[in-house]
Scaffold this active site. Structure first.
Site, PDB file in Angstrom:
ATOM      1  N   HIS A 169      -4.033  17.605 -84.746  1.00 57.27           N
ATOM      2  CA  HIS A 169      -3.387  18.263 -83.601  1.00 57.27           C
ATOM      3  C   HIS A 169      -1.899  18.375 -83.903  1.00 57.27           C
ATOM      4  CE1 HIS A 169      -3.012  19.135 -79.229  1.00 57.27           C
ATOM      5  NE2 HIS A 169      -1.869  18.510 -79.339  1.00 57.27           N
TER       6      HIS A 169
ATOM      7  N   ASP B 127       1.754  19.414 -82.668  1.00 60.07           N
ATOM      8  CA  ASP B 127       2.598  19.679 -81.498  1.00 60.07           C
ATOM      9  C   ASP B 127       3.858  20.421 -81.926  1.00 60.07           C
ATOM     10  OD1 ASP B 127       1.087  18.600 -79.382  1.00 60.07           O
ATOM     11  OD2 ASP B 127       1.728  16.575 -79.887  1.00 60.07           O
TER      12      ASP B 127
ATOM     13  N   HIS C 289      -0.858  23.130 -80.829  1.00 64.88           N
ATOM     14  CA  HIS C 289      -0.442  23.101 -79.425  1.00 64.88           C
ATOM     15  C   HIS C 289       0.982  23.633 -79.361  1.00 64.88           C
ATOM     16  CE1 HIS C 289       0.403  20.249 -75.738  1.00 64.88           C
ATOM     17  NE2 HIS C 289       0.502  21.524 -75.417  1.00 64.88           N
TER      18      HIS C 289
ATOM     19  N   PHE D  18       7.737  14.725 -75.628  1.00 61.13           N
ATOM     20  CA  PHE D  18       8.024  13.549 -76.441  1.00 61.13           C
ATOM     21  C   PHE D  18       6.762  12.727 -76.660  1.00 61.13           C
ATOM     22  CE2 PHE D  18      12.062  14.613 -74.511  1.00 61.13           C
ATOM     23  CZ  PHE D  18      12.932  14.502 -75.590  1.00 61.13           C
TER      24      PHE D  18
ATOM     25  N   GLY E 148       4.950   8.930 -77.365  1.00 58.31           N
ATOM     26  CA  GLY E 148       5.177   7.570 -76.913  1.00 58.31           C
ATOM     27  C   GLY E 148       5.286   7.381 -75.417  1.00 58.31           C
TER      28      GLY E 148
ATOM     29  N   ASP F  71      -4.413  15.057 -73.777  1.00 62.18           N
ATOM     30  CA  ASP F  71      -3.274  14.886 -74.681  1.00 62.18           C
ATOM     31  C   ASP F  71      -2.133  14.201 -73.936  1.00 62.18           C
ATOM     32  OD1 ASP F  71      -1.357  15.160 -76.669  1.00 62.18           O
ATOM     33  OD2 ASP F  71      -1.239  17.349 -76.549  1.00 62.18           O
ATOM     34  N   GLY F  72      -1.738  13.018 -74.424  1.00 58.81           N
ATOM     35  CA  GLY F  72      -0.570  12.347 -73.865  1.00 58.81           C
ATOM     36  C   GLY F  72      -0.855  10.919 -73.439  1.00 58.81           C
ATOM     37  N   GLY F  73      -0.307   9.969 -74.151  1.00 54.85           N
ATOM     38  CA  GLY F  73      -0.461   8.570 -73.758  1.00 54.85           C
ATOM     39  C   GLY F  73      -1.864   8.027 -73.905  1.00 54.85           C
TER      40      GLY F  73
ATOM     41  N   GLY G  30      -1.216  10.236 -80.842  1.00 59.41           N
ATOM     42  CA  GLY G  30      -0.209  10.153 -81.899  1.00 59.41           C
ATOM     43  C   GLY G  30       0.161   8.704 -82.113  1.00 59.41           C
TER      44      GLY G  30
HETATM   45 ZN    ZN Z   1      -0.277  18.264 -77.994  1.00 64.94          ZN
END
Ligand code: ZN
Length: 199
Positions: A11, A13, A47, A124, A126, A156-158, A178
């Site tokens: 993925h 970003d 993305h 961002f 993290g 997607d995210g956290g 990530g």
């Molecule tokens: Zn993404």
């Protein structure tokens, strides 16, 4: 290394410092990454957190994108953008920011192969998973199922090993991570990915 450690997709970003507050990289760097996995052809899931989008679609297609996901807020004609992505031979995705309602996908269901639910504000790595997102994932799942859509529901995210199972239980098909993959350095990637997959 992520691929060898068990990642199913890569993925990517892409951030422009305009649509989102951070800058990452563009199509030439992605092309370089793609050459590293040419033999296995691991899908590149791109993305785009950029505005405008349309002038850059061809560059990402040429750089080897298999899927391109875009935000409805990034341009005035999301439907045209989705058609342009498919027209270039790629799969098309739409991303919902935490503040974007589930209803935003309803007019687009015939034109998307993937719906991405952002579980942090884009920009961002993290960041912490927004807890109310689980309910949103479930509502997108219901919406896709009710429409008979085969679109992949991506989160997607956290995403971490602690909330991955909750995301899947709420209806997610694909998890993006990530920090939870790369923390601890290369020797930890395989264990990190296994933990995310619940193995
Ligand atoms: Zn993404």
């Amino acid at each position: 290394m992520a691929e060898a450690a068990g990642a199913d997709w890569l993925h990517v970003d892409v951030m422009d410092g305009h649509f989102v507050p951070n800058i990452s990289f563009g199509a030439p760097v992605m092309r370089g990454l793609k050459t590293l996995v040419e033999e296995t052809n691991t899908p590149f899931d791109v993305h785009l957190m950029i505005a405008p989008i349309d002038p850059y679609l061809e560059a990402f297609a040429e750089a080897g994108a298999d899927i391109i996901t875009v935000h409805p807020e990034a341009g005035p004609h999301i439907h045209r953008t989705l058609q342009a992505i498919r027209g270039a031979g790629m799969k098309a995705g739409v991303a919902l920011n935490p503040g974007t309602p589930v209803e935003a996908v309803a007019p687009l269901l015939d034109d998307v192969d993937l719906v991405l639910v952002m579980t942090v504000n884009p920009g961002f790595g993290g960041q912490k998973f927004i807890p109310a997102s689980l309910d949103k994932i479930a509502r997108v799942r219901q919406r896709l199922d009710a429409a008979g859509s085969k679109a992949t529901l991506q989160v997607d995210g956290g995403v971490t090993a602690d909330n991955a199972a909750d995301c899947v239980a709420a209806g997610a098909d694909a998890l993006v991570a990530g920090t939870a993959v790369f923390r601890g350095g290369p020797s930890a990637y395989a264990d990190n990915i296994a933990a995310l997959k619940g193995r």
